[in-house]
Design a protein around this motif. Structure first.
Motif, PDB file in Angstrom:
ATOM      1  N   LEU A 148       0.868  -1.252   0.064  1.00 29.17           N
ATOM      2  CA  LEU A 148       0.024  -0.073   0.044  1.00 29.17           C
ATOM      3  C   LEU A 148       0.852   1.327   0.064  1.00 29.17           C
ATOM      4  O   LEU A 148       0.585   2.211  -0.728  1.00 29.17           O
ATOM      5  CB  LEU A 148      -0.924  -0.049   1.304  1.00 29.17           C
ATOM      6  CG  LEU A 148      -1.885   1.065   1.273  1.00 29.17           C
ATOM      7  CD1 LEU A 148      -2.742   1.459   0.437  1.00 29.17           C
ATOM      8  CD2 LEU A 148      -2.482   1.052   2.451  1.00 29.17           C
ATOM      9  N   HIS A 149       1.951   1.417   0.795  1.00 30.02           N
ATOM     10  CA  HIS A 149       2.683   2.626   0.951  1.00 30.02           C
ATOM     11  C   HIS A 149       3.957   2.645  -0.066  1.00 30.02           C
ATOM     12  O   HIS A 149       4.859   3.460   0.349  1.00 30.02           O
ATOM     13  CB  HIS A 149       3.042   2.863   2.403  1.00 30.02           C
ATOM     14  CG  HIS A 149       3.730   1.762   3.113  1.00 30.02           C
ATOM     15  ND1 HIS A 149       3.406   0.266   3.040  1.00 30.02           N
ATOM     16  CD2 HIS A 149       5.159   1.525   3.673  1.00 30.02           C
ATOM     17  CE1 HIS A 149       4.187  -0.676   3.545  1.00 30.02           C
ATOM     18  NE2 HIS A 149       5.379   0.248   4.024  1.00 30.02           N
ATOM     19  N   ASP A 150       3.819   1.742  -0.819  1.00 30.05           N
ATOM     20  CA  ASP A 150       4.895   1.707  -1.892  1.00 30.05           C
ATOM     21  C   ASP A 150       6.374   1.646  -1.068  1.00 30.05           C
ATOM     22  O   ASP A 150       7.280   2.280  -1.627  1.00 30.05           O
ATOM     23  CB  ASP A 150       4.880   2.950  -2.998  1.00 30.05           C
ATOM     24  CG  ASP A 150       5.635   2.676  -4.183  1.00 30.05           C
ATOM     25  OD1 ASP A 150       6.095   1.480  -4.389  1.00 30.05           O
ATOM     26  OD2 ASP A 150       6.141   3.723  -4.785  1.00 30.05           O
ATOM     27  N   PRO A 151       6.566   0.494  -0.442  1.00 28.78           N
ATOM     28  CA  PRO A 151       7.903   0.691   0.187  1.00 28.78           C
ATOM     29  C   PRO A 151       9.011   0.097  -0.609  1.00 28.78           C
ATOM     30  O   PRO A 151       8.778  -0.796  -1.601  1.00 28.78           O
ATOM     31  CB  PRO A 151       7.522  -0.480   1.260  1.00 28.78           C
ATOM     32  CG  PRO A 151       6.703  -1.400   0.805  1.00 28.78           C
ATOM     33  CD  PRO A 151       5.740  -0.398  -0.063  1.00 28.78           C
ATOM     34  N   PRO A 152      10.065   0.513  -0.323  1.00 24.18           N
ATOM     35  CA  PRO A 152      11.291   0.117  -1.037  1.00 24.18           C
ATOM     36  C   PRO A 152      11.751  -1.408  -0.884  1.00 24.18           C
ATOM     37  O   PRO A 152      12.657  -1.953  -1.621  1.00 24.18           O
ATOM     38  CB  PRO A 152      12.556   0.998  -0.663  1.00 24.18           C
ATOM     39  CG  PRO A 152      12.237   1.311   0.523  1.00 24.18           C
ATOM     40  CD  PRO A 152      10.551   1.484   0.888  1.00 24.18           C
ATOM     41  N   CYS A 153      11.340  -1.941   0.234  1.00 30.15           N
ATOM     42  CA  CYS A 153      11.662  -3.321   0.593  1.00 30.15           C
ATOM     43  C   CYS A 153      10.421  -3.990   0.806  1.00 30.15           C
ATOM     44  O   CYS A 153       9.251  -3.618   1.510  1.00 30.15           O
ATOM     45  CB  CYS A 153      12.458  -3.464   1.827  1.00 30.15           C
ATOM     46  SG  CYS A 153      13.886  -2.343   1.832  1.00 30.15           S
ATOM     47  N   LEU A 154      10.455  -5.285   0.435  1.00 29.36           N
ATOM     48  CA  LEU A 154       9.305  -6.257   0.661  1.00 29.36           C
ATOM     49  C   LEU A 154       9.558  -7.662   1.139  1.00 29.36           C
ATOM     50  O   LEU A 154      10.575  -8.363   0.705  1.00 29.36           O
ATOM     51  CB  LEU A 154       8.537  -6.518  -0.739  1.00 29.36           C
ATOM     52  CG  LEU A 154       7.671  -5.378  -1.301  1.00 29.36           C
ATOM     53  CD1 LEU A 154       7.215  -5.724  -2.653  1.00 29.36           C
ATOM     54  CD2 LEU A 154       6.504  -5.116  -0.370  1.00 29.36           C
ATOM     55  N   ILE A 155       8.878  -8.220   2.012  1.00 29.13           N
ATOM     56  CA  ILE A 155       9.096  -9.569   2.494  1.00 29.13           C
ATOM     57  C   ILE A 155       7.757 -10.168   2.380  1.00 29.13           C
ATOM     58  O   ILE A 155       6.782  -9.793   3.382  1.00 29.13           O
ATOM     59  CB  ILE A 155       9.553  -9.446   4.186  1.00 29.13           C
ATOM     60  CG1 ILE A 155      10.847  -9.039   4.164  1.00 29.13           C
ATOM     61  CG2 ILE A 155       9.621 -10.930   4.577  1.00 29.13           C
ATOM     62  CD1 ILE A 155      11.557  -8.924   5.762  1.00 29.13           C
ATOM     63  N   LEU A 156       7.721 -11.276   1.707  1.00 27.81           N
ATOM     64  CA  LEU A 156       6.610 -11.883   1.241  1.00 27.81           C
ATOM     65  C   LEU A 156       6.656 -13.234   1.759  1.00 27.81           C
ATOM     66  O   LEU A 156       7.444 -14.151   0.928  1.00 27.81           O
ATOM     67  CB  LEU A 156       6.199 -11.684  -0.103  1.00 27.81           C
ATOM     68  CG  LEU A 156       6.445 -10.257  -0.842  1.00 27.81           C
ATOM     69  CD1 LEU A 156       6.103 -10.257  -2.244  1.00 27.81           C
ATOM     70  CD2 LEU A 156       5.196  -9.350  -0.175  1.00 27.81           C
ATOM     71  N   ASP A 157       5.909 -13.700   2.723  1.00 21.13           N
ATOM     72  CA  ASP A 157       5.890 -15.350   3.247  1.00 21.13           C
ATOM     73  C   ASP A 157       4.620 -15.897   2.339  1.00 21.13           C
ATOM     74  O   ASP A 157       3.438 -15.897   2.693  1.00 21.13           O
ATOM     75  CB  ASP A 157       5.341 -15.214   4.723  1.00 21.13           C
ATOM     76  CG  ASP A 157       6.108 -16.393   5.039  1.00 21.13           C
ATOM     77  OD1 ASP A 157       6.271 -17.414   4.525  1.00 21.13           O
ATOM     78  OD2 ASP A 157       5.985 -16.538   6.372  1.00 21.13           O
ATOM     79  N   GLU A 158       5.161 -16.719   1.463  1.00 22.54           N
ATOM     80  CA  GLU A 158       4.077 -17.474   0.530  1.00 22.54           C
ATOM     81  C   GLU A 158       3.044 -16.737  -0.220  1.00 22.54           C
ATOM     82  O   GLU A 158       1.831 -16.844   0.220  1.00 22.54           O
ATOM     83  CB  GLU A 158       3.418 -18.507   1.295  1.00 22.54           C
ATOM     84  CG  GLU A 158       4.306 -19.590   2.094  1.00 22.54           C
ATOM     85  CD  GLU A 158       4.969 -20.582   1.231  1.00 22.54           C
ATOM     86  OE1 GLU A 158       4.690 -20.577   0.112  1.00 22.54           O
ATOM     87  OE2 GLU A 158       5.700 -21.554   1.836  1.00 22.54           O
TER      88      GLU A 158
END
Length: 244
Positions: A148-158
């Motif tokens: 939503l907040h267009d972050p520079p880092c993403l951690i996506l669990d499954e």
């Protein structure tokens, strides 16, 4: 952008994560692989600041997760296992709540919500209570909240757990589109997903990283040039003998 150094987590006598270290740069999509109980979700929870490490440190976009938690979390989008949400809220209300929690102004929040909704394609269920949605749509609502907040880092669990084949294809396309401008860790048990979206793969087993490289380089280490074969070999009970 994402730095993980000697990360360790103990639960009593059990060491769930044992000295894990790796970095993720802007433009990288790192596939985080391992069997159930290998330490993937625990590592990701520590990196996201939802679990305190027994030892080691994590930083997000240059911010130490323990010392600067608000700055670190402002730079991070985190899709947790199961994508928890308030079931009596609609997706629209839930995303508005997330925007308020992140201190995003109303006008900007409206633009960001519209963009996230379009990216994950949940327009048709925006006014339904989340508890009435399918597992796949709940997952997509969670993904919308993460980006939503267009972050520079993403951690996506499954991130594609519970999605049908068409939905998986769309989410993978979304990750590919975001990849050039973000640092992304993606936990998955679907090895074809690594080939589809990841520029690098890490294999973890019993809390330790046992392989790190491009999918092509890792596959080349296995008989027949298949990542599935290397994964099977490194995560079996005789893995220590094979590695030696």
């Amino acid at each position: 952008m994402i730095e993980i150094e000697r990360l360790t987590k103990r639960f009593g006598a059990l060491t769930a994560v044992d000295g894990v270290s790796f970095n993720v740069s802007k433009g990288e999509v790192v596939g985080f692989l391992g069997p159930n109980g290998a330490g993937k979700s625990t590592t990701m929870k520590m990196a996201a600041g939802f679990l305190t490490p027994s030892e080691g440190r994590c930083s997000i976009a240059g911010h130490d997760v323990e010392r600067e938690p608000l700055a670190a979390k402002a730079a991070l989008g985190y899709l947790a296992e199961g994508a928890p949400a308030y079931g009596d809220m609609t997706p629209r209300a839930f995303l508005a709540f997330i925007a308020r929690a992140r201190a995003i102004g109303r006008a900007r929040a409206t633009r960001l919500i519209d963009a996230a909704v379009a990216q994950v394609e949940i327009e048709g269920v925006l006014e339904q209570p989340i508890e009435t949605l399918s597992k796949g749509f709940k997952r997509r609502v969670g993904l919308a909240a993460a980006i939503l907040h267009d972050p520079p880092c993403l951690i996506l669990d499954e991130p594609t757990d519970g999605l049908d084949p068409n939905q998986k294809h769309e989410v993978r396309n979304l990750i590919r589109r975001m990849a050039s401008s973000k640092a992304i860790i993606l936990s998955t048990h679907i090895l074809e997903e690594v080939d589809a979206v990841c520029s690098r793969a890490l294999i973890i087993d019993r809390g330790k990283v046992v392989a790190d490289g491009t999918p092509e380089a890792l596959a080349a280490r296995a008989e027949g040039g298949r990542l599935e074969e290397l994964f099977r070999r490194l995560t079996t009970r005789d893995a220590e003998r094979i590695r030696a």
